[in-house]
Scaffold this active site. Structure first.
Site, PDB file in Angstrom:
ATOM      1  N   ASP A 153      -4.027  -4.695   5.949  1.00 47.41           N
ATOM      2  CA  ASP A 153      -4.693  -5.467   5.148  1.00 47.41           C
ATOM      3  C   ASP A 153      -3.480  -6.755   5.052  1.00 47.41           C
ATOM      4  OD1 ASP A 153      -6.250  -7.440   3.111  1.00 47.41           O
ATOM      5  OD2 ASP A 153      -5.318  -5.388   1.901  1.00 47.41           O
ATOM      6  N   SER A 173       0.977  -1.188   0.065  1.00 50.79           N
ATOM      7  CA  SER A 173      -0.259   0.050   0.327  1.00 50.79           C
ATOM      8  C   SER A 173       1.036   1.461  -0.070  1.00 50.79           C
ATOM      9  CB  SER A 173      -1.129  -0.270   1.137  1.00 50.79           C
ATOM     10  OG  SER A 173      -1.811   1.392   0.950  1.00 50.79           O
TER      11      SER A 173
END
Length: 380
Positions: free
Chosen positions: A307, A184
């Site tokens: 995540d 990310s």
């Protein structure tokens, strides 16, 4: 245009490296549009933990104010007069100034290209400017939702963490049949360094989830394809996995793998976000564990949030291996830190170590892999 040389900064003490911020996070807002400057300032003003200490209407002014004000974070427009945002970021990094920079980008092909250029130049992250079709209140809400968490994460840097739990027990080695990667914040540049450092195409297919909008993931795949020997493309539905190829999840769509007889293929879906994310690292990792069992290797790179943690747990339970990027080389040690702190990482490595691990994984191209469970990838 060549930026002016920056004067020596007085021992900047930008937050991070385990220090706890004292008082509000100090932000400099740089944009040539007065409307956007007011919009960003208003969005950040909704958070009492953030203080806008200055604004700049062009890149030259932004450079001067970074040295004068020593902000904790800078928000930077891409296109500005006198000196654009990309050149301003390059000038900051050339001067040794490591203040985090968040680029403000448009959701267009041109905006995606410029944003990736800025990230390559040393920007830390980006957010999309609100569409001109939404109301003022919706624009403020969107900006606050996107910007505020990033600013706090970048200002905090790598927090002081308790000792990492022991790694999972090492099981008998099973050659990898696929490598799944999740990233990310800071991920595009980390992926570029990984793919660019490979001397030859990997012996197994790679699947990548990077949290980015659709236009951006297509541009990212194209860049990764050009910088190394791996054939990289944005994934489509029903791609047969092949060694030496990498498949990037399309923005705002989930990427998983499924068994198709004795073969393995991609599946791209519009199912609801998982824990707010689409594409989801967890979903990709879980599907890989279900299809390939112990023959899957997972890598979690820099990024905010958690995540990938639950997906890493599924990989470990299936007998696969997990490596995460270390804190020192991560822009934000959120995702990899969550996996390490859960005791799910077989190794915590710098990017160079992860690149070596990827290069070493898998059987030589064109050979079988005894002990691998489930369907085999297609060898072309």
């Amino acid at each position: 245009m060549t930026p002016p040389p920056l004067p020596p900064a007085p021992a900047p003490s930008w937050r991070g490296g385990g220090r706890v911020p004292r008082g509000p996070v100090r932000v400099l807002v740089a944009d040539d549009s007065a409307v956007v400057r007011r919009l960003v300032t208003g969005a950040l003003g909704r958070d009492r933990g953030i203080e806008v200490v200055g604004t700049a209407a062009d890149g030259r002014s932004a450079l001067a104010q970074v040295v004068e004000l020593l902000p904790d974070v800078v928000t930077m427009d891409v296109e500005m007069p006198h000196l654009d945002g990309i050149a301003a970021v390059r000038a900051l990094r050339a001067a040794g100034l490591r203040v985090p920079v968040v680029m403000l980008s448009t959701l267009t092909e041109r905006g995606a290209t410029a944003t990736l250029d800025a990230l390559s130049a040393g920007a830390s992250d980006y957010v999309a400017k609100p569409s001109g079709t939404v109301s003022l209140n919706e624009s403020l809400r969107q900006l606050a939702e996107d910007l505020v968490p990033r600013i706090h994460a970048l200002a905090a840097g790598v927090p002081a963490l308790p000792p990492t739990p022991p790694a999972p027990a090492v099981r008998p080695s099973v050659p990898a049949r696929a490598i799944v990667l999740g990233s990310s914040t800071g991920g595009p540049e980390a992926l570029a360094r990984l793919f660019g450092s490979l001397a030859e195409p990997p012996a197994v297919p790679l699947l990548v989830v990077q949290h980015m909008p659709a236009v951006f993931t297509r541009q990212l795949a194209g860049r990764l394809d050009r910088i190394g020997p791996t054939t990289v493309a944005e994934a489509t539905d029903a791609d047969l996995l092949a060694p030496g190829h990498a498949y990037v999840a399309p923005g705002d769509r989930h990427l998983t793998i499924v068994a198709d007889g004795d073969r393995v293929r991609t599946a791209v879906t519009d199912t609801p976000p998982l824990n707010y994310y689409r594409p989801s690292v967890d979903l990709l990792f879980r599907s890989a564990a279900e299809v390939l069992g112990a023959a899957v290797h997972a890598v979690v790179l820099t990024g905010m949030g958690t995540d990938g943690r639950d997906g890493a747990s599924a990989v470990v339970s299936a007998g696969g291996t997990v490596h995460v990027q270390d804190a020192a080389s991560s822009v934000v040690w959120g995702m990899p830190g969550a996996v390490a702190q859960a005791g799910l990482a077989h190794g915590v490595l710098p990017l160079e170590g992860l690149a070596r691990a990827i290069a070493d994984l898998g059987a030589p191209a064109g050979t079988g892999s005894p002990g691998a469970r489930g369907p085999q990838v297609v060898r072309r």
